[in-house]
Write a protein that holds these residues in place. Sequence first.
Motif, short mmCIF file in Angstrom:
data_model
loop_
_atom_site.label_atom_id
_atom_site.label_comp_id
_atom_site.label_asym_id
_atom_site.label_seq_id
_atom_site.Cartn_x
_atom_site.Cartn_y
_atom_site.Cartn_z
N SER A 165 0.79 -1.23 0.00
CA SER A 165 0.00 0.00 0.00
C SER A 165 0.83 1.28 0.00
O SER A 165 0.39 2.30 -0.56
N ARG A 166 2.01 1.28 0.60
CA ARG A 166 2.80 2.53 0.64
C ARG A 166 3.14 3.03 -0.75
O ARG A 166 3.31 4.23 -0.96
N PHE A 167 3.22 2.12 -1.71
CA PHE A 167 3.57 2.47 -3.08
C PHE A 167 2.53 3.40 -3.71
O PHE A 167 2.84 4.14 -4.63
N PHE A 168 1.31 3.37 -3.21
CA PHE A 168 0.23 4.17 -3.79
C PHE A 168 0.34 5.65 -3.43
O PHE A 168 -0.22 6.50 -4.11
N ARG A 169 1.04 5.96 -2.33
CA ARG A 169 1.03 7.30 -1.76
C ARG A 169 1.69 8.33 -2.69
O ARG A 169 2.84 8.15 -3.11
N GLY A 170 0.95 9.39 -3.00
CA GLY A 170 1.52 10.49 -3.74
C GLY A 170 1.68 10.28 -5.23
O GLY A 170 2.10 11.19 -5.95
N LYS A 171 1.35 9.08 -5.69
CA LYS A 171 1.48 8.77 -7.12
C LYS A 171 0.46 7.70 -7.50
O LYS A 171 0.76 6.72 -8.16
N THR A 172 -0.76 7.92 -7.08
CA THR A 172 -1.80 6.90 -7.20
C THR A 172 -2.03 6.45 -8.63
O THR A 172 -2.14 5.25 -8.91
N ALA A 173 -2.11 7.40 -9.56
CA ALA A 173 -2.37 7.03 -10.95
C ALA A 173 -1.24 6.17 -11.52
O ALA A 173 -1.48 5.18 -12.21
N TYR A 174 -0.01 6.55 -11.21
CA TYR A 174 1.15 5.76 -11.65
C TYR A 174 1.12 4.38 -11.00
O TYR A 174 1.33 3.36 -11.68
N ALA A 175 0.82 4.35 -9.70
CA ALA A 175 0.77 3.06 -9.00
C ALA A 175 -0.29 2.15 -9.58
O ALA A 175 -0.09 0.94 -9.70
N MET A 176 -1.45 2.72 -9.95
CA MET A 176 -2.50 1.91 -10.57
C MET A 176 -1.98 1.21 -11.82
O MET A 176 -2.28 0.03 -12.06
N SER A 177 -1.20 1.93 -12.61
CA SER A 177 -0.70 1.35 -13.86
C SER A 177 0.37 0.29 -13.61
O SER A 177 0.35 -0.77 -14.24
N LYS A 178 1.28 0.54 -12.68
CA LYS A 178 2.37 -0.40 -12.44
C LYS A 178 1.89 -1.64 -11.67
O LYS A 178 2.32 -2.77 -11.96
#
Length: 316
Positions: A165-178
């Motif tokens: 979950s920490r990966f989502f913080r501050g870059k949610t759209a990018y995290a969704m794609s990766k």
Amino acid sequence: MPENKQAPVALIVGASRGIGRQVAIDLAKNGYTVVVAAKSASNAAVVKPFPPDPNSQQSTVSTVEREIREAGGQATAIAVDTRDFESVQKLAAETIRLYERIDVLIYNSGAIWWASVENTPMKRFQLMQRVNPEGLYGTIQACIPHFKKQNWKARIIVVSPPIYSRFFRGKTAYAMSKVGMSVLTKGLAMDFERDGRHEMAITSIWPASSIMSAATGQITRSDPDAAKDLRKPTIYSDAILALLNAPSKDVNGLLTLDEDFLRGHEGITDFSKYSLLKGAIPRRIMPAKFPDLRVVEQNDEGRRTDSTVLKTEFKL
């Protein structure tokens, strides 16, 4: 130099600069015939100085091909737009026409925009979805018919992270794609296992510490001190080579980090040679431990639904 028709063939998508370029060069050094694919191509014969800065716009699939060939390796550059499925299909078909098989598929193409949802415009969001999960999905779809003809003997390497979950913080759209790419890795690995395709494996790999690339180069230009936290891209290519040499069963469905795989499977404990600045100890940006995505009922699928069968039944 005559080409070695017995060499394994690696199709590397996103190989024009940075990490992708390094992976292509190091696989070629280790006996692979490489197809370097990306959107950017050029007339490599007129590039000066040569080779160009590997993280600059002057580095293209054409210059990477020239670098590999001048070093005695085998390479072919093919331009591709991963947002265009027809372009990706042509890439796979041309690779087969030239070399008759694809032993390794590496998907390194990626669109990046690190910002909050509020500050991520729709066009940026759509670009990341198209290049990252959709581009990966289309590339695998384009290669599947060829894998089938090879009796399902191949490896797929995906540049995407473990899921936490920490990966989502501050870059949610990018995290969704990766993270979508990592979900594809997990799901396709289950398909391979279910269908008895034991010589196929798909693995996701991500840097444990930041690696020098076009993206991180922008940061060091504004903050030179940030270079102390960067590693050379050779750590990534070394980890990918180790993944390709590992048994399929050990890496199928694995979401791993370059440092962790080299430590756990290759026994490497000293990573100092990978530091961009000699003597520096780059900060680890990834967690030491990741959540287990499995549930207690992992093996209980219930009644499986297959839409392809339902579609056929509906037509009848």
